[in-house]
Write an enzyme that holds these catalytic residues in place. Structure first.
Site, PDB file in Angstrom:
ATOM      1  CG  HIS A 376      -1.951  -1.049   1.250  1.00  0.00           C
ATOM      2  ND1 HIS A 376      -3.229  -0.889   0.767  1.00  0.00           N
ATOM      3  CD2 HIS A 376      -1.879  -2.314   1.705  1.00  0.00           C
ATOM      4  CE1 HIS A 376      -3.901  -2.021   0.941  1.00  0.00           C
ATOM      5  NE2 HIS A 376      -3.097  -2.904   1.506  1.00  0.00           N
ATOM      6  CE  LYS A 567      -6.789  13.776   0.309  1.00  0.00           C
ATOM      7  NZ  LYS A 567      -6.725  12.687  -0.652  1.00  0.00           N
ATOM      8  NE  ARG A 568      -3.802   9.977  10.037  1.00  0.00           N
ATOM      9  CZ  ARG A 568      -3.364   9.034  10.865  1.00  0.00           C
ATOM     10  NH1 ARG A 568      -4.040   7.893  10.975  1.00  0.00           N
ATOM     11  NH2 ARG A 568      -2.275   9.206  11.582  1.00  0.00           N
ATOM     12  CE  LYS A 573      -2.633  10.740   2.996  1.00  0.00           C
ATOM     13  NZ  LYS A 573      -3.279   9.814   2.036  1.00  0.00           N
ATOM     14  CB  THR A 675     -10.276   4.572  -0.828  1.00  0.00           C
ATOM     15  OG1 THR A 675      -9.724   4.957   0.440  1.00  0.00           O
ATOM     16  CG2 THR A 675      -9.571   3.343  -1.334  1.00  0.00           C
ATOM     17  CE  LYS A 679     -14.184   5.693   1.449  1.00  0.00           C
ATOM     18  NZ  LYS A 679     -13.246   5.845   2.571  1.00  0.00           N
TER      19      LYS A 679
HETATM   20  C1  26Q Z   1       3.391   0.408  10.391  1.00  0.00           C
HETATM   21  C2  26Q Z   1       4.299   0.104  11.385  1.00  0.00           C
HETATM   22  C3  26Q Z   1       4.162   0.610  12.673  1.00  0.00           C
HETATM   23  C4  26Q Z   1       3.085   1.428  12.954  1.00  0.00           C
HETATM   24  C5  26Q Z   1       2.182   1.723  11.959  1.00  0.00           C
HETATM   25  C6  26Q Z   1       2.336   1.229  10.675  1.00  0.00           C
HETATM   26  C7  26Q Z   1       1.364   1.572   9.611  1.00  0.00           C
HETATM   27  C8  26Q Z   1       0.014   1.604   9.890  1.00  0.00           C
HETATM   28  C9  26Q Z   1      -0.892   1.943   8.916  1.00  0.00           C
HETATM   29  C10 26Q Z   1       1.783   1.868   8.335  1.00  0.00           C
HETATM   30  C11 26Q Z   1       0.866   2.201   7.344  1.00  0.00           C
HETATM   31  C12 26Q Z   1      -0.492   2.235   7.627  1.00  0.00           C
HETATM   32  C13 26Q Z   1      -1.512   2.601   6.655  1.00  0.00           C
HETATM   33  C14 26Q Z   1      -1.288   2.880   5.393  1.00  0.00           C
HETATM   34  C15 26Q Z   1      -2.356   3.294   4.477  1.00  0.00           C
HETATM   35  O1  26Q Z   1      -3.480   3.548   4.895  1.00  0.00           O
HETATM   36  N1  26Q Z   1      -2.076   3.386   3.186  1.00  0.00           N
HETATM   37  C16 26Q Z   1      -3.082   3.778   2.226  1.00  0.00           C
HETATM   38  O2  26Q Z   1      -3.741   2.602   1.782  1.00  0.00           O
HETATM   39  C17 26Q Z   1      -4.855   2.913   0.964  1.00  0.00           C
HETATM   40  C18 26Q Z   1      -5.564   1.619   0.630  1.00  0.00           C
HETATM   41  O3  26Q Z   1      -4.824   0.881  -0.282  1.00  0.00           O
HETATM   42  C19 26Q Z   1      -4.417   3.672  -0.276  1.00  0.00           C
HETATM   43  O4  26Q Z   1      -5.568   4.067  -0.983  1.00  0.00           O
HETATM   44  C20 26Q Z   1      -3.590   4.902   0.097  1.00  0.00           C
HETATM   45  O5  26Q Z   1      -3.061   5.502  -1.075  1.00  0.00           O
HETATM   46  C21 26Q Z   1      -2.474   4.505   1.043  1.00  0.00           C
HETATM   47  O6  26Q Z   1      -1.766   5.649   1.477  1.00  0.00           O
END
Ligand code: 26Q
Length: 833
Positions: A376, A567-568, A573, A675, A679
């Site tokens: 991702h 978004k985050r 972004k 995503t 929406k």
């Molecule tokens: C990893 C290690 C330690 C702590 C946290 C994490 C961690 C947690 C969540 C790393 C990444 C995430 C989330 C990533 C994320 O949401 N990515 C998004 O995924 C979406 C679904 O595929 C995409 O549409 C987005 O582009 C992407 O940024």
């Protein structure tokens, strides 16, 4: 052991035969009243909306449960191939309204509520979000399991039951303040604890090797500190089809032995306190949506998820097939949601070899045929790596297995590229240099039969860049699965007025075959239809106005262009680019450059990771700029800037129907998919966006004329890096000069000298990875095209219809069908209704 806990000789059959529950208002009303009075012990003196919500939810839940059992029995009877979606995050949001929709009892329930004088909307809004995820990746998992159930695929979601979900965000003096989200405080009626499926998870200790009676090398992992994983199951209903799948979330608890040493030493309190060590594992969701490296607790979480889920699946297998694993890979598959659960590759090897007595090669063949990995992110710094030392300490047996996987793998690389030492070092699962690290993405790739990205551009860039060596070795493993969103939650439930208009225009059926929305295009010249479309959009905007008034006390003008970026908070972004544009509009107003003006409300929302300094600064900047603009009498209704606090699933359900313009403005090549963009599009918003992630595919679907494109392409961004000179770009653009001047002179931080120096410095740096300044002019020009389009109401309405009409591709039903047709190959199971 725990499986036997509840064995009984009671005549269970006599008590388990039940008549089907009524799905009409009369029966729902009766059950609601019964729960309220009998189960919850409430009467007319109760003033709390919570108990009414709970009584209604219990009534709805009963109707889920009866279908849930039928589904479970159908899967058992078929002995079909099963899929498992392993994810550290399931960002479910609220359950009640979605459950009613998918059960087909929304109208009956509304009638029941009406008859009882209840405000259904208020009940729905009283439910806390299950915020067990950060953002896109977690919400994708939730949309996926909705689509699996709708497509009647036998897929179970496995995740963690965090006691505290995503923090709730408050804004104090313009700054983000985090508050813990104790979402289970008032209980959770949707889940069932299943103690009988408890699993035991080992940590620490060491390994011992000996030979068994057949002369085979055996490893035992001993002196471990064990933790129990207790499953909590939530029903996941398909759309009006009788299927109810399972989301199984693990909670960590102490074993009875936990803290026994202290207990025997007479330290009773200490021994009870030691239980915390175990229970802490699933206490809180890590609130970073990029890697926070190295935290032992996070690795414990990941291992608990992987080990408990795999043991659960293996127990089911052994219960049916005994020790014969020859068909296991034909009958099971695991989809890994990013690398977070990828320790499952090594754990499956351990369980098959150490516990179920398989030989290495057989175990490896099973693993490589059952695991599939979804990536991702394209940001190299976000790839997960764990220090070998930590790994050895926490999971010594798994570290040994990873070393062995690596030895086999490097032999394969050597055979393919003899003598290519550099390549061996590049591809090794172990990163050398100072401290050794395990590269989790590489473990996932090596252990899987499939590696996919989440949008076409993203998948292409993975093959050309991040994972190029692996692509050269195993091109057949790589593929794309463009993301989607579930149209049940993201159109039917959140925008019922639009859903009704669509059904009245093109008939039923679109909600399970979203490509049928295309039929709406036949109506873009139908005046009456366009007027209704416009009216529905205005109603949705008015609701958003009311929401803002109620939540923030601000008044928005419903006729202004609603320009939304939620978004985050992340530098890539580029919320900053959005702010620069807002400042530019403000500057124009102050200079009187307002001929042909379009009133605009810019809404920005999103959480920053608590440790992400820059993201927090950007929130502060947005709030400070908003404060200046919104209090300036010259500005008035022409421009408003609002920061929406505590952005979450339930907020998006209120926001996306009311948006005119969707901001998807990341630096090209950085957003894997996005995503939120889907929406908004589905709900008839137009997109202003870069050629990044799924924006590219959105534009392909709606056509160039119905998408506001701007900015450098991914190639252009990469070649610009060598000679990027933002300072001279600023000098050459008078508008940008004035914007930067307002920032630099402290116009938005009169009493907070220097607060935004970091932001200004990063914008002007030739090393700015996000090249924000480079896209300013192109962005402003695109925004002018937006205004021209918005001023022509009829044209805008047509474009809006065309956006919804062409959003069919972005249903997760399409995405999941592709996962299933190409990777999982599960047969749908029809459940008798
Ligand atoms: C990893 C290690 C330690 C702590 C946290 C994490 C961690 C947690 C969540 C790393 C990444 C995430 C989330 C990533 C994320 O949401 N990515 C998004 O995924 C979406 C679904 O595929 C995409 O549409 C987005 O582009 C992407 O940024």
């Amino acid at each position: 052991m725990p499986h036997r806990r509840f064995k009984t000789s009671q005549p269970i059959k006599t008590i388990s035969t039940l008549p089907d529950l009524g799905m009409d208002a009369k029966h729902i009303k009766a059950d609601l009243k019964s729960y309220y009075g009998h189960r919850l012990g409430m009467d007319e003196h109760c003033k709390s909306v919570h108990y009414v919500y709970e009584a209604l939810s219990l009534a709805v839940n009963d109707r889920l449960t009866e279908r849930w059992k039928k589904t479970y029995n159908a899967y058992r009877k078929e002995d079909c191939k099963r899929g498992y979606y392993l994810s550290m995050e399931f960002l479910m949001g609220r359950t009640l309204s979605n459950a009613m929709l998918n059960l087909g009892i929304t109208d009956a329930t509304s009638k029941a509520a009406y008859d009882l004088g209840l405000d259904l909307e208020e009940l729905i809004d009283s439910e806390p979000d299950a915020g067990l995820g950060n953002g896109g990746l977690g919400r994708l998992a939730a949309c996926f399991i909705d689509s699996c159930a709708t497509l009647q695929l036998p897929v179970t979601g496995y995740g963690l039951r965090y006691e505290y979900g995503m923090f709730s965000q408050m804004i104090v003096n313009g700054e983000q303040v985090e508050e813990p989200d104790h979402w289970l405080r008032n209980g959770n009626i949707w889940e069932i604890q299943r103690l009988e499926y408890t699993q035991c998870i080992k940590f620490g200790g060491h390994t011992e090797t000996h030979e068994d009676e057949h002369g085979h090398k055996r490893v035992v992992w001993v002196d471990t500190q064990d933790v129990l994983a207790v499953p909590f199951d939530t029903p996941i209903p398909g759309y009006q089809n009788g299927t109810v799948n399972t989301l199984r979330l693990w909670k960590a608890t102490a074993t009875e032995q936990f803290g026994l040493q202290e207990f025997n030493a007479g330290d009773y309190a200490e021994s009870v306190a030691a239980k915390n060590g175990a229970e802490n594992i699933t206490m809180v969701l890590y609130p970073n949506d990029a890697n926070e490296n190295g935290k032992a607790l996070r690795l414990r979480q990941q291992y608990l998820l992987a080990s408990a889920s795999l043991q659960d699946v293996l127990a089911l297998w052994v219960g049916r097939h005994g020790a014969d694993f020859s068909q296991f890979a034909e009958k099971n598959c695991f989809q890994l949601n990013d690398t977070h659960p990828s320790i499952a590759v090594a754990e499956l090897m351990r369980l098959l070899i150490d516990i179920h007595d398989l030989q290495w090669d057989e175990a490896w063949s099973i693993t490589q045929r059952t695991m599939a990995y979804t990536n991702h992110t394209l940001l190299p710094e976000a790839l997960e790596r764990w220090s070998v030392n930590l790994f050895k300490q926490l999971l010594p047996r798994l570290m040994e297995i990873i070393f062995e996987i690596n030895a086999h793998f490097l032999a394969e690389v050597s055979a393919h590229w003899p003598g290519d030492i550099d390549r061996l070092a590049r591809m090794s699962l172990i990163e050398e240099g100072g401290v050794q690290h395990v590269r989790m993405a590489y473990l996932a790739i090596v252990g899987s039969y499939s590696v996919n990205g989440v949008a076409e551009l993203h998948s292409k860039l993975l093959q050309q860049g991040l994972f190029h060596d692996f692509y050269e070795l195993w091109p057949h493993k790589f593929n794309n699965k463009t993301n989607g969103v579930t149209p049940r939650r993201w159109l039917a439930a959140c925008n019922p007025e639009l859903a009704t208009l669509i059904t009245e225009t093109i008939g039923e059926g679109w909600l399970t075959d979203l490509t049928l929305l295309k039929k709406l295009e036949a109506f873009i010249d139908d005046k009456a239809f366009c007027e209704r479309w416009f009216a529905v959009q205005q109603t949705a905007k008015q609701k958003l106005v009311d929401y803002n008034k109620q939540e923030l006390g601000v008044d928005l003008n419903v006729n202004a262009l609603f320009d939304v970026q939620v978004k985050r908070m992340h530098e890539y972004k580029r919320q900053l680019l959005n702010v620069l544009h807002v400042i530019h509009l403000y500057d124009r107003i102050k200079r009187g450059d307002i001929t042909n003006w379009t009133d605009r409300c810019v809404l920005i929302g999103g959480k920053a990771a608590p440790g992400y300094f820059m993201a927090k600064k950007i929130i502060k900047l947005i709030n400070n700029v908003a404060n200046v603009i919104n209090h300036d009498a010259d500005v008035g209704d022409k421009l408003k800037l609002i920061f929406l606090p505590n952005y979450r699933v339930s907020a998006m359900e209120k926001i996306c129907p009311g948006a005119d313009l969707s901001e998807q403005i990341s630096t090209a090549g950085k957003e894997a998919s996005g995503t939120g963009n889907m929406k908004f599009m589905m709900n008839g918003a137009l997109t202003i966006g870069t050629l990044d992630g799924a924006n590219i595919e959105i534009r392909e679907e709606v056509g160039d004329d119905n998408f506001f494109l701007f900015g450098l392409t991914e190639d252009q961004v990469e070649s610009l890096r060598h000679h990027y000179d933002p300072v001279s770009m600023i000098q050459q653009d008078e508008d940008l000069q004035r914007v930067m001047n307002l920032l630099e002179c402290g116009h938005f931080n009169q009493f907070e000298q220097g607060t935004f120096d970091g932001i200004i410095h990063s914008l002007k740096s030739p090393h700015d990875p996000w090249v924000t300044i480079a896209d300013f002019r192109s962005f402003v020009d695109a925004q002018k095209r937006v205004e021209a389009a918005y001023q022509d109401k009829d044209r805008w309405t047509k474009m809006s219809i065309i956006n919804t009409a062409n959003s069919g591709k972005f249903s997760t039903d399409r995405t999941i069908s592709e996962y299933n047709d190409e990777l999982w190959k599960l047969t749908p199971v029809f459940v008798k209704k």
